[in-house]
Design a protein around this motif. Structure first.
Motif, mmCIF file in Angstrom:
data_model
loop_
_atom_site.group_PDB
_atom_site.id
_atom_site.type_symbol
_atom_site.label_atom_id
_atom_site.label_comp_id
_atom_site.label_asym_id
_atom_site.label_seq_id
_atom_site.Cartn_x
_atom_site.Cartn_y
_atom_site.Cartn_z
ATOM 1 N N UNK B 6 2.112 -23.199 -1.645
ATOM 2 C CA UNK B 6 2.006 -22.237 -1.467
ATOM 3 C C UNK B 6 1.930 -20.741 -2.082
ATOM 4 N N UNK B 7 0.881 -19.985 -2.592
ATOM 5 C CA UNK B 7 1.092 -18.521 -3.693
ATOM 6 C C UNK B 7 0.174 -17.804 -2.693
ATOM 7 N N UNK B 8 1.119 -16.268 -2.281
ATOM 8 C CA UNK B 8 -0.435 -15.602 -1.765
ATOM 9 C C UNK B 8 -0.383 -14.764 -2.415
ATOM 10 N N UNK B 9 -1.950 -13.927 -2.232
ATOM 11 C CA UNK B 9 -1.617 -12.921 -3.722
ATOM 12 C C UNK B 9 -1.442 -11.545 -2.345
ATOM 13 N N UNK B 10 0.074 -10.704 -3.099
ATOM 14 C CA UNK B 10 0.408 -9.853 -2.682
ATOM 15 C C UNK B 10 -0.584 -8.768 -1.867
ATOM 16 N N UNK B 12 -3.368 -9.002 -0.217
ATOM 17 C CA UNK B 12 -3.721 -9.585 0.822
ATOM 18 C C UNK B 12 -2.825 -9.498 2.107
ATOM 19 N N UNK B 13 -1.520 -8.341 1.582
ATOM 20 C CA UNK B 13 -0.424 -8.546 2.735
ATOM 21 C C UNK B 13 0.057 -7.669 2.438
#
Lengths: 591, 445
Positions: B6-10, B12-13
């Motif tokens: 899991x690796x989220x692109x900040x 997007x949030x």
């Protein structure tokens, strides 16, 4: 699926089904089949029937599909379908069988609410398709066990930001370490046995505070947000803020060994060496209950996130379940021969995993209180932790093993394994991340476990990216809807059900609450009458009169009852004789 | 080896600039939201408490009359206009938004008994104790112009009530008989009597516009059809009805305010027994008015309170009172379904909110969403004992509280006595009479 439905039908009358883009492959196959079959049939026949078919389909089309003004037809008529498993995921209650004899207004209300629930379920399922993130995974090459893949290899294979999540903190001076992640998964709290406490934003590796309390530390726990945490020290329970300033020293809570925080109730549950289970309401700072469990030193504890029940493991191999509303254990389960070393309950409140001194790892269905699986671990597991997606990590000595899907099928091999530099003291999956934090004698290790965390968080509940303002707002809202500790029960949905307590039960409760029976018949006290009419004799006579009346009532009732039973018996006999008469087919030969 | 972590692109949030609103990604998975029911219950409890906190129904008092307010009338086309007549024959026209009197005129000598605004809203009629019917212009007279009625009809007897037809130039008065008048004529086009000496009120049916009902002093309610020469039928009750009001949405139903502290809803097709008895007042009920939606009505009583009843509920959902309000003579529900108006003995007209805790003024979208949500929650958990207790609790004046308690005791005693009588008599000789059956004496056709 379409072909399966249409298979028994005659090939030439094709029922025009609504065409969907994912059905294309099926359709192609079916067409092929049809072609083959049609080739077998005589040519003439085919042409006739094809004409007929065309007509039929045209008719059906005109009925089914609404034409646009331009003359085109909608290729995907109706609402888009939703996969059934998704709909099932959002199902709240089993539909009950309809009971008759309902008032017409009530019937309408019920049907309306059912419709609304169904619509909500469908909408949620539809929305579920649009969630942005997918869960992680780890697959070995052919013949390669995933448990042999080292953390370094994984860290090398993934992107930079993820590989930075694998790291070791070498803290050999004050260990071994306990740890806790905050509910958003952003913040990490470390507590060394010898008094070292550090809290950090572990993803950016920013230290928020670091203190030494100069006392032994038994456990650390974040409270509702990352601005406060509780530390169980040698003697008392302390609460610090994120700058390391001591806010409270709670002397009512002494010798605390383990703690759990119930986030929706704002309760901090602690167990102590003096066998006390205590609940602290952190929103008002009051002790809610203190329960003496009378089971000796308590150092195995976990909470059931589904219903906020506290599970305690004991030295005699039992696991007990506690709520703050009852001084006795709700449930006592004998799980192991020898002491229980660790307990963990999964997110949905269905499964409980325990490990004991008998080197066994057992999985229970906690709703039915049934054992599901039992595993033997040669070294025995000292710490257990379950991730959001149901991965189980077990620490055996200095090796951390991660298992996948332990409850359904018997597992033979771990999913992942990793050796750390000291005996493991604390183990925690990070929420919303594929990360397992391990606190051990030589510091802290954060290891990558693909597929552990929930990929999509809910921004209103626990948002890892929330700003300070958002956190403040969330805090106010959360405090407003703080659930009262009285509502902690084994089944949290009980409150939404119809209270079917019978009249007798309610009456009994009322008697208990009032201390007397409000409906009981009062004892007859004769009125005082003047002019000598209240002589002892006449009083007695009046009393007797009333007593006789009561007696008559009783007699009347018994007689009525008798008559009724007699009648019923007669009817029964009559019926039975009727049946017996009908039964014999040879009656006509009787004489 | 295939691996995905899991690796989220900040980006997007997190919002791009601080001028954007915050991003709130949602996931409705039930397992991420434990304790759904408990949290909703807590929200419902809070919403119920807040409702009681914000229940401040009293808005304004319109003072200026020099005697008790005897009757009121809503304007038929304007929401902000109210007409009121007092016991000294004075009539005042009020502007409700400004909350002041815009016009005062001495309409009659003695009481103003009835006011009604013509359906077009350009003129209104009044009747008074001086045996006259007067028609007035709605407009304020020009400077220098005399305040004079358009038309005056001199009757033979005292008029006690008045109502106007919904669509035609016809109105009805009551006194010693019920008269139907044409606006153009000075004598009634029709008169109804049925051996009764006087009537207290007459009302046209707003849906079936040719029908009328009136309350008579011989404890009866009489129904008429304007097209026929004789009354339709009447029901005689145990006590006298003061006024009645037709349900504006359900043509067959009307509710009458009775002297025996109750209100009775009748179906005019079956007058044998009322559809519903509405109890809660502790003194004679003097006036009643339906809400324009026909779902609720408000009643004014001699016990110095006004109560709001649901049309299909036996007990009131709300009671309004103040220390200064005396016997309430008349009451109206405003045409926008938001306000109540009560006129009382101590010369004041009071403006109330129909929904005590409602916020007035324009609501933002979020506010409306929040109120709707909490309303739904309150509905969902309304039967839970804790919530029910809070939602039901009302502070009552001491006299009303004690009187209602006394009435309860009396009712219980009567019931007990009846039970005992039944117990000691021959089975079947003392039939069970329901509350609805008790109050009707006869129906005459």
């Amino acid at each position: 699926m379409a072909s399966a439905r249409d298979a028994p039908m005659d090939s030439h009358v094709e029922n025009k089904t609504e065409s969907r883009y994912w059905q294309e492959t099926h359709k192609g196959e079916k067409d092929d089949n049809e072609k083959e079959k049609n080739e077998d049939q005589p040519q003439q026949n085919k042409s006739q029937k094809s004409k007929k078919r065309k007509l039929d389909t045209k008719l059906q089309e005109s009925k089914k599909e609404k034409k646009f003004v331009s003359g085109k037809t909608d290729p995907f008529p109706g609402p888009a379908p939703i996969p059934k498993d998704r709909v099932q995921k959002f199902k709240r209650k089993e539909e009950k069988l309809k009971s008759r004899n309902k008032h017409h207004k009530l019937k309408r209300l019920i049907s309306q609410s059912k419709e609304a629930a169904k619509m909500a379920q469908n909408q949620a399922a539809r929305f579920d398709l649009l969630l942005p993130e997918d869960e992680g995974f780890l697959e070995g090459d052919e013949g390669e066990d995933t448990c042999t893949i080292s953390q370094e290899d994984i860290a090398e294979a993934v992107d930079i930001s993820s590989s930075a999540k694998y790291f070791n903190l070498k803290l050999s001076q004050f260990g071994p370490y306990r740890l806790d992640y905050s509910r958003t998964g952003r913040h990490l709290l470390l507590g060394g046995k010898r008094g070292h406490i550090a809290c950090l934003d572990w993803q950016s590796k920013q230290l928020m505070c670091e203190i030494n309390v100069l006392e032994s530390v038994n456990d650390v726990k974040w409270l509702h947000s990352e601005s406060m945490y509780a530390v169980a020290q040698k003697k008392w329970l302390y609460i610090y803020d994120s700058n390391g300033i001591e806010l409270h020293c709670i002397r009512k809570f002494n010798d605390v060994l383990r703690m759990q925080f119930l986030p929706y109730h704002f309760l901090l549950a602690t167990v102590s060496a003096t066998s006390f289970l205590q609940y602290l309401d952190v929103s008002v700072g009051k002790e809610v209950t203190a329960i003496c469990t009378k089971t000796g030193r308590l150092d195995v504890m976990c909470q059931n996130p589904y219903n906020a029940i506290i599970h305690l493991g004991h030295a005699n191999g039992t696991v007990t379940l506690w709520s703050p509303n009852q001084k006795e254990a709700l449930v006592k389960m004998l799980c192991h021969r020898g002491g229980v070393r660790s307990v963990s309950v999964d997110k949905t409140g269905t499964y409980m995993v325990t490990s004991g001194m008998d080197k066994k790892l057992k999985v229970y269905d906690i709703r039915a209180f049934k054992p599901l699986q039992s595993y033997f671990l040669p070294a025995g597991a000292s710490c257990l932790s379950l991730s959001q997606r149901g991965l189980l990590s077990a620490a055996t000595g200095d090796i951390v093993q991660v298992y996948r899907d332990v409850w359904n099928t018997p597992v033979t091999k771990p999913y992942m394994a990793h050796r750390v530099r000291g005996a493991v003291w604390g183990l925690h999956f990070c929420p919303f991340e594929d990360v397992l934090g391990v606190g051990h004698g030589d510091g802290f290790t954060s290891m990558l476990v693909p597929g552990a965390g929930e990929p999509n968080f809910d921004g209103l509940d626990a948002n890892p990216y929330r700003s300070a303002k958002q956190r403040q707002e969330w805090e106010v809202k959360a405090l407003l809807e703080k659930i009262q500790p009285e509502l902690i029960t084994l089944d949290p949905n009980k409150l939404g059900e119809v209270d079917k307590a019978t009249f007798e039960q309610r009456h009994q409760d009322r008697i208990e609450a009032l201390g007397f029976d409000p409906l009981a018949k009062q004892k007859f006290v004769p009125k005082f009458k003047k002019k000598g009419r209240s002589s002892t004799g006449s009083v007695e006579r009046r009393k007797k009169q009333v007593a006789h009346e009561d007696q008559r009532e009783i007699i009347k009732k018994t007689i009525e009852q008798k008559i009724r039973t007699e009648k019923e018996r007669k009817e029964k006999n009559h019926k039975a004789s009727d049946v017996s008469r009908q039964k014999s087919a040879l009656d006509r030969f009787k004489k | 080896m295939k691996v995905k972590v899991l690796s989220r692109n900040p980006d997007d949030y997190v919002r791009e600039t601080k001028y954007d609103i915050q991003r709130v990604p949602r996931n409705y998975d039930p397992s991420l939201h434990p304790f759904e029911v408990n949290r909703e219950y807590t929200r419902a409890l809070n919403a119920t408490k807040l409702e009681r906190v914000f229940a401040k129904p009293f808005l304004a008092s319109l003072d200026g009359h020099r005697d008790g307010v005897n009757c009121m009338a809503k304007h038929s086309t304007s929401l902000s206009c109210l007409l009121s007549g007092s016991c000294d024959g004075e009539l005042k026209i009020w502007n409700l938004t400004k909350r002041d009197c815009v016009r005062t005129l001495q309409a009659h000598e003695g009481f103003v008994r009835g006011i009604v605004v013509r359906f077009c809203g350009t003129s209104f009629f009044t009747v008074g104790d001086d045996k006259t019917i007067k028609q007035w212009k709605m407009e304020t007279p020009m400077y220098g112009e005399e305040e004079e009625p358009l038309n005056t009809i001199l009757g033979k007897t005292v008029f006690t009530g008045l109502d106007h037809h919904r669509q035609e130039g016809v109105f009805a008065t009551c006194g010693q008989q019920v008269d139907i008048w044409d606006e153009q004529r000075s004598s009634p086009i029709r008169s109804f009597t049925w051996g009764v000496d006087s009537f207290s009120s007459v009302r046209f049916n707003p849906v079936e516009t040719e029908l009328l009902a009136s309350c008579a002093s011989d404890r009866s309610i009489v129904l008429y059809d304007m097209r026929e020469a004789t009354p339709l039928k009447k029901v005689v009750m145990t006590m006298r009805s003061n006024t009645l009001c037709w349900n504006p949405m359900e043509a067959y139903y009307f509710t009458c305010a009775n002297e025996d502290y109750n209100l009775y809803t009748y179906d005019m097709r079956n007058l044998e027994q009322p559809v519903l008895v509405h109890m809660d007042h502790v003194s004679a009920v003097l006036d009643i008015d339906f809400s324009p939606t026909g779902k609720e009505f408000v009643s004014a009583s001699f016990d110095k309170t006004i109560r709001i009843f649901p049309k299909d509920g036996g007990h009131s959902r709300e009671v309004y009172h103040t220390k200064r309000m005396q016997h309430v003579i008349c009451v109206k529900w405003s045409a926008d379904n938001k306000y109540l108006l009560s006129g009382s003995d101590e010369m004041n007209i009071r403006l109330w909110k129909a929904n005590a805790s409602e916020k007035l003024g324009v609501l933002t979208h979020r506010e409306r969403e929040a109120t709707n949500y909490s309303q739904k929650l309150k509905e969902k958990f309304q039967h839970h004992p804790q919530i029910k207790r809070i939602a039901r609790h009302r502070h009552l004046p001491k006299t009303v509280f004690h009187q209602s308690k006394e009435l309860r005791v009396m009712r219980e005693a009567r019931r007990r006595k009846e039970r005992n009588v039944r117990k000691h008599s021959k089975p079947g000789s003392v039939p069970v009479i329901t509350e609805r059956e008790k109050h009707v004496v006869t129906v005459v056709k």
